[in-house]
Design an enzyme around this catalytic site. Structure first.
Site, PDB file in Angstrom:
ATOM      1  N   GLY A   1       0.716  -1.191   0.177  1.00 42.95           N
ATOM      2  CA  GLY A   1       0.143  -0.075   0.095  1.00 42.95           C
ATOM      3  C   GLY A   1       0.654   1.262  -0.149  1.00 42.95           C
ATOM      4  O   GLY A   1       0.592   2.311  -0.885  1.00 42.95           O
TER       5      GLY A   1
ATOM      6  N   ASN B   1      -8.039   4.061   8.388  1.00 39.43           N
ATOM      7  CA  ASN B   1      -7.709   2.775   9.369  1.00 39.43           C
ATOM      8  C   ASN B   1      -8.012   2.856  10.444  1.00 39.43           C
ATOM      9  O   ASN B   1      -7.776   1.872  11.380  1.00 39.43           O
ATOM     10  CB  ASN B   1      -5.932   2.600   8.765  1.00 39.43           C
ATOM     11  CG  ASN B   1      -5.448   3.917   8.612  1.00 39.43           C
ATOM     12  OD1 ASN B   1      -5.652   4.615   8.503  1.00 39.43           O
ATOM     13  ND2 ASN B   1      -4.388   3.966   9.623  1.00 39.43           N
TER      14      ASN B   1
ATOM     15  N   GLN C   1      -7.851  -0.302   3.332  1.00 49.09           N
ATOM     16  CA  GLN C   1      -8.675  -0.887   4.334  1.00 49.09           C
ATOM     17  C   GLN C   1     -10.013  -1.344   3.663  1.00 49.09           C
ATOM     18  O   GLN C   1     -10.717  -1.990   4.545  1.00 49.09           O
ATOM     19  CB  GLN C   1      -8.842   0.212   5.468  1.00 49.09           C
ATOM     20  CG  GLN C   1      -7.850   0.667   6.243  1.00 49.09           C
ATOM     21  CD  GLN C   1      -7.480  -0.594   7.327  1.00 49.09           C
ATOM     22  OE1 GLN C   1      -8.440  -1.414   7.554  1.00 49.09           O
ATOM     23  NE2 GLN C   1      -6.122  -0.534   7.538  1.00 49.09           N
TER      24      GLN C   1
ATOM     25  N   SER D   1      -3.377  -3.297  -0.823  1.00 51.97           N
ATOM     26  CA  SER D   1      -2.358  -4.148  -0.040  1.00 51.97           C
ATOM     27  C   SER D   1      -3.141  -5.731   0.285  1.00 51.97           C
ATOM     28  O   SER D   1      -3.779  -5.586   1.041  1.00 51.97           O
ATOM     29  CB  SER D   1      -1.786  -3.427   1.151  1.00 51.97           C
ATOM     30  OG  SER D   1      -0.728  -4.194   1.623  1.00 51.97           O
TER      31      SER D   1
ATOM     32  N   HIS E   1      -2.062  -7.678   2.621  1.00 52.87           N
ATOM     33  CA  HIS E   1      -2.050  -8.160   3.961  1.00 52.87           C
ATOM     34  C   HIS E   1      -3.329  -7.710   4.965  1.00 52.87           C
ATOM     35  O   HIS E   1      -3.285  -7.988   5.910  1.00 52.87           O
ATOM     36  CB  HIS E   1      -0.629  -7.747   4.679  1.00 52.87           C
ATOM     37  CG  HIS E   1      -0.697  -6.419   4.974  1.00 52.87           C
ATOM     38  ND1 HIS E   1      -0.507  -6.060   6.544  1.00 52.87           N
ATOM     39  CD2 HIS E   1       0.211  -5.253   4.536  1.00 52.87           C
ATOM     40  CE1 HIS E   1      -0.306  -4.636   6.457  1.00 52.87           C
ATOM     41  NE2 HIS E   1      -0.066  -4.326   5.263  1.00 52.87           N
TER      42      HIS E   1
ATOM     43  N   THR F   1      11.749  -7.721 -10.716  1.00 56.03           N
ATOM     44  CA  THR F   1      11.372  -9.158 -10.797  1.00 56.03           C
ATOM     45  C   THR F   1       9.949  -9.285 -10.018  1.00 56.03           C
ATOM     46  O   THR F   1       9.901  -8.904  -8.662  1.00 56.03           O
ATOM     47  CB  THR F   1      12.167 -10.138 -10.453  1.00 56.03           C
ATOM     48  OG1 THR F   1      13.579 -10.014 -11.182  1.00 56.03           O
ATOM     49  CG2 THR F   1      11.698 -11.473 -10.669  1.00 56.03           C
TER      50      THR F   1
ATOM     51  N   CYS G   1       1.384   1.576  12.668  1.00 61.69           N
ATOM     52  CA  CYS G   1       2.617   2.431  11.980  1.00 61.69           C
ATOM     53  C   CYS G   1       3.068   3.281  12.774  1.00 61.69           C
ATOM     54  O   CYS G   1       4.167   3.522  12.392  1.00 61.69           O
ATOM     55  CB  CYS G   1       2.050   2.576  10.628  1.00 61.69           C
ATOM     56  SG  CYS G   1       0.964   1.430   9.791  1.00 61.69           S
TER      57      CYS G   1
HETATM   58  C1  LIG Z   1      -5.084   3.066   5.018  1.00 59.60           C
HETATM   59  C2  LIG Z   1      -3.687   2.539   4.876  1.00 59.60           C
HETATM   60  N1  LIG Z   1      -3.031   2.999   3.887  1.00 59.60           N
HETATM   61  C3  LIG Z   1      -1.605   2.180   3.650  1.00 59.60           C
HETATM   62  C4  LIG Z   1      -1.116   1.245   4.458  1.00 59.60           C
HETATM   63  C5  LIG Z   1       0.263   0.870   3.990  1.00 59.60           C
HETATM   64  O1  LIG Z   1       0.083  -0.508   3.533  1.00 59.60           O
HETATM   65  P1  LIG Z   1       1.399  -1.246   3.380  1.00 59.60           P
HETATM   66  O2  LIG Z   1       1.521  -1.950   4.966  1.00 59.60           O
HETATM   67  O3  LIG Z   1       1.003  -2.241   2.596  1.00 59.60           O
HETATM   68  O4  LIG Z   1       2.345  -0.378   2.905  1.00 59.60           O
HETATM   69  C6  LIG Z   1      -1.938   1.020   5.316  1.00 59.60           C
HETATM   70  C7  LIG Z   1      -1.343   0.018   6.461  1.00 59.60           C
HETATM   71  O5  LIG Z   1      -1.625   0.139   7.530  1.00 59.60           O
HETATM   72  C8  LIG Z   1      -3.151   1.501   5.690  1.00 59.60           C
HETATM   73  O6  LIG Z   1      -3.938   0.929   6.681  1.00 59.60           O
END
Ligand SMILES: Cc1ncc(COP(=O)(O)O)c(C=O)c1O
Length: 389
Positions: A73, A153, A181, A201, A203, A239, A327
């Site tokens: 992301g 998030n 999200q 993303s 995960h 790659t 984060c």
């Molecule tokens: C709204 C949002 N944007 C971006 C990200 C970042 O994504 P990534 O962890 O795949 O870099 C997150 C991750 O917490 C997110 O919640």
């Protein structure tokens, strides 16, 4: 983690669904080829990549050639913002974003502002919703990008993306949305929602970490950030992460086969816990909009309680939650999202985010209900105001 442990931090990340892990495994071992290689091993991997691209495009109502695989992301958000600014390097221009974006957007916009681009950071209401009218009013003749996240998030608020996309389209300004999200949790149609660029993303939807998508509508001005072997039609060299792509496609397929039913089940558990918190513990306030929010999100401020102490106490009970964005944890600053909603530093510090997911059970919720009130009372007893709460 033992079976006793309860994970309620799905907004930070999700476990890889065992069905996803199974599909990926063979692309780490037997089918390990480089999709750029013309031989059999390479072509086998390429086939899986292109199948994944087609599958993912279909869930966005995009064309396969509009899908660029990335490292997640943050990278996709950076590609949208820096890749747009790069097209106007000599002329400069104006960016519009909001105060509640993930740092992958906000810090990137601020970085570009330091490089000479103008930046408008729009406020949000106390419910965490962006007013499309504010977007309209912020547009200037030199605006080159509007970037507004699909859902937040931390507080889970869902933004009026379709309306904002429409405003951007009317003004012929590229529109980017961070859908990290929401993809796999809410339906997304890039055509109907007038989205030109989008980040997602794996995960966050039971896929692996380190793989994501940058959707870019055909014809949108963009200059790549990563140069090299010209993979992804020159838009992102490196790659390809074949097991990751296969995993993301399978995770998306699984999510979309049960999008509505999963949404309902999770929302029901979420509402049960939220109602409990609001009714059984005094002085608890919901952060963010009551209904226009992700089905799995609870974010509350609990008066006279420090979020960090609360998390530590929950952790000792085997319950993992969050007090803001994972984060930015480790920093002493109150959440920029909660302060943008108008919370005081104290209220923001007393916040608790509980995010549910596919593997959350009713027993998990019962367990939280059985320990949380006691923890709150114990922590409040440590403060003179809290004791009288
Ligand atoms: C709204 C949002 N944007 C971006 C990200 C970042 O994504 P990534 O962890 O795949 O870099 C997150 C991750 O917490 C997110 O919640």
């Amino acid at each position: 983690m033992s079976a006793m442990n309860i994970y309620l931090d799905y907004a930070a990340t999700t476990p890889v669904d065992p069905r996803v892990a199974e599909v990926m495994a063979v692309y780490n071992t037997d089918k390990f080829g480089n999709p750029s290689s013309p031989h059999g091993f390479g072509q086998e991997a390429l086939e899986a990549v292109e199948y994944g691209r087609k599958t993912l495009a279909s869930f966005l109502n995009a064309k396969p050639n509009e899908i660029v695989f990335t490292g997640g992301g943050s990278e996709s958000d950076n590609m949208a913002i820096k890749g747009t600014c790069e097209t106007r390097w000599d002329k400069g221009g104006h960016l519009i974003t909001t105060a509640i974006e993930h740092h992958a957007v906000l810090h990137t916009c601020e970085f570009m502002a330091k490089r000479g681009f103008d930046l408008t950071v729009l406020p949000v209401g106390s419910d965490g919703i962006v007013d499309p009218d504010d977007v309209k009013k912020a547009i200037r003749r030199d605006t080159i990008l509007i970037t507004v996240m699909h859902a937040n998030n931390e507080v889970g608020t869902i933004q009026p993306i379709k309306e904002i996309g429409h405003i951007a389209q009317e003004a012929s300004i590229p529109f980017h949305t961070d859908s990290v999200q929401t993809f796999g949790h809410l339906p997304i149609d890039v055509q109907e929602m007038n989205i030109d660029m989008l980040a997602l993303s794996a995960h966050k939807l039971y896929g692996p970490k380190g793989i994501g998508i940058f959707f870019i509508k055909e014809g949108t001005p963009f200059i790549p950030l990563i140069h090299g072997g010209a993979q992804e039609a020159g838009r992102r060299s490196s790659t390809l992460n074949v097991p990751g792509i296969v995993g993301l496609a399978e995770a998306a397929r699984l999510a979309h086969t049960s999008l509505e039913s999963e949404h309902k089940t999770i929302a029901k558990l979420r509402d049960r816990l939220l109602n409990f918190l609001l009714s059984e513990i005094k002085q608890v306030h919901l952060n963010g909009h009551r209904t226009r929010r992700l089905a799995n999100n609870i974010n509350v401020s609990i008066d006279y309680v420090e979020g960090e102490s609360l998390l530590a106490s929950l952790d000792m009970e085997g319950i993992s939650a969050s007090s803001g964005s994972a984060c930015s944890s480790g920093s002493d600053e109150p959440s920029h999202v909660l302060t943008a909603l108008g919370l005081t530093t104290e209220e923001a510090r007393g916040s608790l985010r509980i995010s549910l997911g596919r593997f959350t059970t009713e027993q998990d919720i019962v367990r939280v209900e059985s320990v949380l009130p006691e923890i709150v009372t114990r922590l409040r007893d440590l403060t003179p105001f809290g004791r009288n709460a």
